[in-house]
Design a protein around this motif. Structure first.
Motif, PDB file in Angstrom:
ATOM      1  N   UNK A 193       1.062  -1.156   0.040  1.00  0.00           N
ATOM      2  CA  UNK A 193       0.229   0.041  -0.325  1.00  0.00           C
ATOM      3  C   UNK A 193       0.726   0.975   0.088  1.00  0.00           C
ATOM      4  N   UNK A 194       2.036   1.204   0.514  1.00  0.00           N
ATOM      5  CA  UNK A 194       2.981   1.939   0.347  1.00  0.00           C
ATOM      6  C   UNK A 194       4.382   2.141  -0.689  1.00  0.00           C
ATOM      7  N   UNK A 195       3.541   1.091  -1.828  1.00  0.00           N
ATOM      8  CA  UNK A 195       4.585   0.853  -2.439  1.00  0.00           C
ATOM      9  C   UNK A 195       5.616   0.507  -2.659  1.00  0.00           C
ATOM     10  N   UNK A 196       6.164   0.442  -1.108  1.00  0.00           N
ATOM     11  CA  UNK A 196       7.919  -0.346  -0.585  1.00  0.00           C
ATOM     12  C   UNK A 196       7.788  -1.934  -0.897  1.00  0.00           C
ATOM     13  N   UNK A 197       9.272  -1.707  -1.412  1.00  0.00           N
ATOM     14  CA  UNK A 197       9.379  -3.191  -2.476  1.00  0.00           C
ATOM     15  C   UNK A 197      10.094  -4.037  -0.977  1.00  0.00           C
ATOM     16  N   UNK A 198      10.406  -5.223  -1.020  1.00  0.00           N
ATOM     17  CA  UNK A 198      11.104  -5.425   0.209  1.00  0.00           C
ATOM     18  C   UNK A 198      12.268  -6.089  -0.077  1.00  0.00           C
ATOM     19  N   UNK A 199      13.154  -5.427   0.750  1.00  0.00           N
ATOM     20  CA  UNK A 199      14.875  -5.589   0.187  1.00  0.00           C
ATOM     21  C   UNK A 199      15.262  -6.794   1.426  1.00  0.00           C
ATOM     22  N   UNK A 200      16.713  -6.322   1.405  1.00  0.00           N
ATOM     23  CA  UNK A 200      17.700  -7.356   2.016  1.00  0.00           C
ATOM     24  C   UNK A 200      18.146  -7.307   3.006  1.00  0.00           C
ATOM     25  N   UNK A 201      17.229  -5.928   3.915  1.00  0.00           N
ATOM     26  CA  UNK A 201      16.933  -5.439   5.133  1.00  0.00           C
ATOM     27  C   UNK A 201      16.072  -6.159   6.290  1.00  0.00           C
ATOM     28  N   UNK A 202      15.097  -6.589   5.130  1.00  0.00           N
ATOM     29  CA  UNK A 202      13.334  -6.960   5.821  1.00  0.00           C
ATOM     30  C   UNK A 202      13.962  -8.453   6.028  1.00  0.00           C
ATOM     31  N   UNK A 203      14.420  -9.093   7.251  1.00  0.00           N
ATOM     32  CA  UNK A 203      14.978 -10.373   7.621  1.00  0.00           C
ATOM     33  C   UNK A 203      13.902 -10.718   8.377  1.00  0.00           C
ATOM     34  N   UNK A 204      12.804 -10.644   9.337  1.00  0.00           N
ATOM     35  CA  UNK A 204      11.960 -11.383   9.800  1.00  0.00           C
ATOM     36  C   UNK A 204      10.984 -11.823   7.695  1.00  0.00           C
ATOM     37  N   UNK A 205      10.998 -11.221   7.663  1.00  0.00           N
ATOM     38  CA  UNK A 205      10.185 -11.670   5.623  1.00  0.00           C
ATOM     39  C   UNK A 205      10.586 -12.750   5.086  1.00  0.00           C
ATOM     40  N   UNK A 206      12.228 -12.586   5.293  1.00  0.00           N
ATOM     41  CA  UNK A 206      12.463 -13.368   4.269  1.00  0.00           C
ATOM     42  C   UNK A 206      12.862 -14.335   4.958  1.00  0.00           C
ATOM     43  N   UNK A 207      12.580 -14.212   6.303  1.00  0.00           N
ATOM     44  CA  UNK A 207      13.135 -15.673   7.043  1.00  0.00           C
ATOM     45  C   UNK A 207      11.491 -16.728   7.422  1.00  0.00           C
ATOM     46  N   UNK A 208      10.909 -15.584   7.217  1.00  0.00           N
ATOM     47  CA  UNK A 208       9.556 -16.100   7.723  1.00  0.00           C
ATOM     48  C   UNK A 208       9.228 -16.940   6.251  1.00  0.00           C
ATOM     49  N   UNK A 209       9.247 -16.151   4.832  1.00  0.00           N
ATOM     50  CA  UNK A 209       9.009 -17.226   3.492  1.00  0.00           C
ATOM     51  C   UNK A 209       9.569 -17.759   3.343  1.00  0.00           C
ATOM     52  N   UNK A 210      11.267 -17.758   3.895  1.00  0.00           N
ATOM     53  CA  UNK A 210      11.777 -19.698   3.695  1.00  0.00           C
ATOM     54  C   UNK A 210      10.652 -20.556   4.892  1.00  0.00           C
ATOM     55  N   UNK A 211      10.636 -19.815   5.501  1.00  0.00           N
ATOM     56  CA  UNK A 211       9.622 -21.447   6.555  1.00  0.00           C
ATOM     57  C   UNK A 211       8.488 -21.345   5.986  1.00  0.00           C
ATOM     58  N   UNK A 212       7.370 -20.870   5.129  1.00  0.00           N
ATOM     59  CA  UNK A 212       6.501 -20.644   4.656  1.00  0.00           C
ATOM     60  C   UNK A 212       6.551 -21.714   3.421  1.00  0.00           C
ATOM     61  N   UNK A 213       8.236 -21.544   2.390  1.00  0.00           N
ATOM     62  CA  UNK A 213       8.190 -22.515   1.867  1.00  0.00           C
ATOM     63  C   UNK A 213       7.962 -23.851   1.889  1.00  0.00           C
ATOM     64  N   UNK A 214       8.798 -24.395   3.139  1.00  0.00           N
ATOM     65  CA  UNK A 214       9.135 -25.732   3.771  1.00  0.00           C
ATOM     66  C   UNK A 214       7.310 -25.997   4.215  1.00  0.00           C
ATOM     67  N   UNK A 215       6.823 -25.053   4.929  1.00  0.00           N
ATOM     68  CA  UNK A 215       5.465 -25.618   5.140  1.00  0.00           C
ATOM     69  C   UNK A 215       5.088 -25.589   4.100  1.00  0.00           C
ATOM     70  N   UNK A 216       4.939 -25.273   3.137  1.00  0.00           N
ATOM     71  CA  UNK A 216       3.816 -25.249   1.395  1.00  0.00           C
ATOM     72  C   UNK A 216       4.027 -26.389   1.185  1.00  0.00           C
ATOM     73  N   UNK A 217       5.133 -26.782   1.353  1.00  0.00           N
ATOM     74  CA  UNK A 217       6.091 -28.455   0.865  1.00  0.00           C
ATOM     75  C   UNK A 217       5.126 -29.664   1.878  1.00  0.00           C
ATOM     76  N   UNK A 218       4.388 -29.370   2.843  1.00  0.00           N
ATOM     77  CA  UNK A 218       3.747 -29.982   3.454  1.00  0.00           C
ATOM     78  C   UNK A 218       2.668 -30.044   3.356  1.00  0.00           C
ATOM     79  N   UNK A 219       1.901 -29.014   2.576  1.00  0.00           N
ATOM     80  CA  UNK A 219       0.843 -29.116   2.291  1.00  0.00           C
ATOM     81  C   UNK A 219      -0.561 -28.478   3.330  1.00  0.00           C
TER      82      UNK A 219
END
Length: 223
Positions: free
Chosen positions: A109-135
């Protein structure tokens, strides 16, 4: 312990070079004990799915002591896990997912992109990918709605219509669900101010669900 404290890449006074970090990563160095805890619970979830076929671990508040037993240790490999801890952990992943969605929405909504400083977001995305593999099911309400929708499609295949009686002995829950969809649809069309009807949370109505129901010839009014 002092070495581990000095090698924490999240500390402001960290003097690790990229080369040293790469070397530590190459031997599987754990940067966070919290990450180790997450990984241990993830492996418990893998074992749970192998036993029960899904990742929908009941929260301990919804269980009686005899609802299901812990997995016994298997020969050569322990399959036991703490059902209370795992149920809480699974609920926490879903809660974190909601926070993640809200955060992404705010950034967009603020037209902001996710960059390398968004550590928590990046970390959760990795966790989300792994959980998605388990459906992994992120939204139980959403999954429940589509399960009932599939039941309605099977009803139509059998009867030729979607006019499920309110008191349908073969599947009483389906009769109630169909009636409820009509009520929610009326509220949606009336522009009810309650966000749950517009966002479709907790079994509410939204455009995607309307399109799906109309796609199978759903009758919104029996009058």
């Amino acid at each position: 312990a002092k070495f581990l404290a000095n090698t924490n890449p999240n500390k402001n006074d960290c003097n690790l070079t990229r080369e040293r970090m790469d070397l530590l990563n190459s031997i599987g160095f754990s940067w966070s004990l919290r990450e180790e805890g997450w990984e241990a619970m993830f492996q418990d979830l893998v074992r749970y799915k192998a036993k029960y076929g899904d990742c929908n671990v009941p929260h301990p508040n919804t269980l009686n002591d005899n609802d299901f037993e812990d997995i016994d240790a298997d020969e050569g490999d322990s399959l036991a896990f703490n059902r209370t801890a795992l149920g809480i952990w699974v609920s926490t992943q879903r809660a974190d997912y909601k926070v993640y969605q809200q955060t992404i929405h705010k950034l967009k909504s603020k037209n902001n992109d996710i960059d390398d400083s968004d550590i928590k977001i990046k970390m959760f995305q990795k966790r989300m990918d792994r959980l998605n593999e388990l459906n992994f099911t992120w939204d139980l309400h959403e999954a429940s709605w589509w399960s009932m929708f599939d039941a309605l499609k099977r009803y139509k295949q059998y009867t030729g219509d979607t006019l499920v009686p309110q008191k349908y002995d073969a599947n009483p829950q389906l009769g109630y669900w169909v009636m409820n969809q009509r009520q929610l649809y009326r509220k949606f069309c009336e522009g009810d101010g309650d966000e749950q009807y517009n966002k479709g949370s907790c079994g509410g109505m939204n455009e995607e669900r309307i399109e799906a129901l109309e796609g199978i010839g759903f009758v919104w009014s029996r009058r």
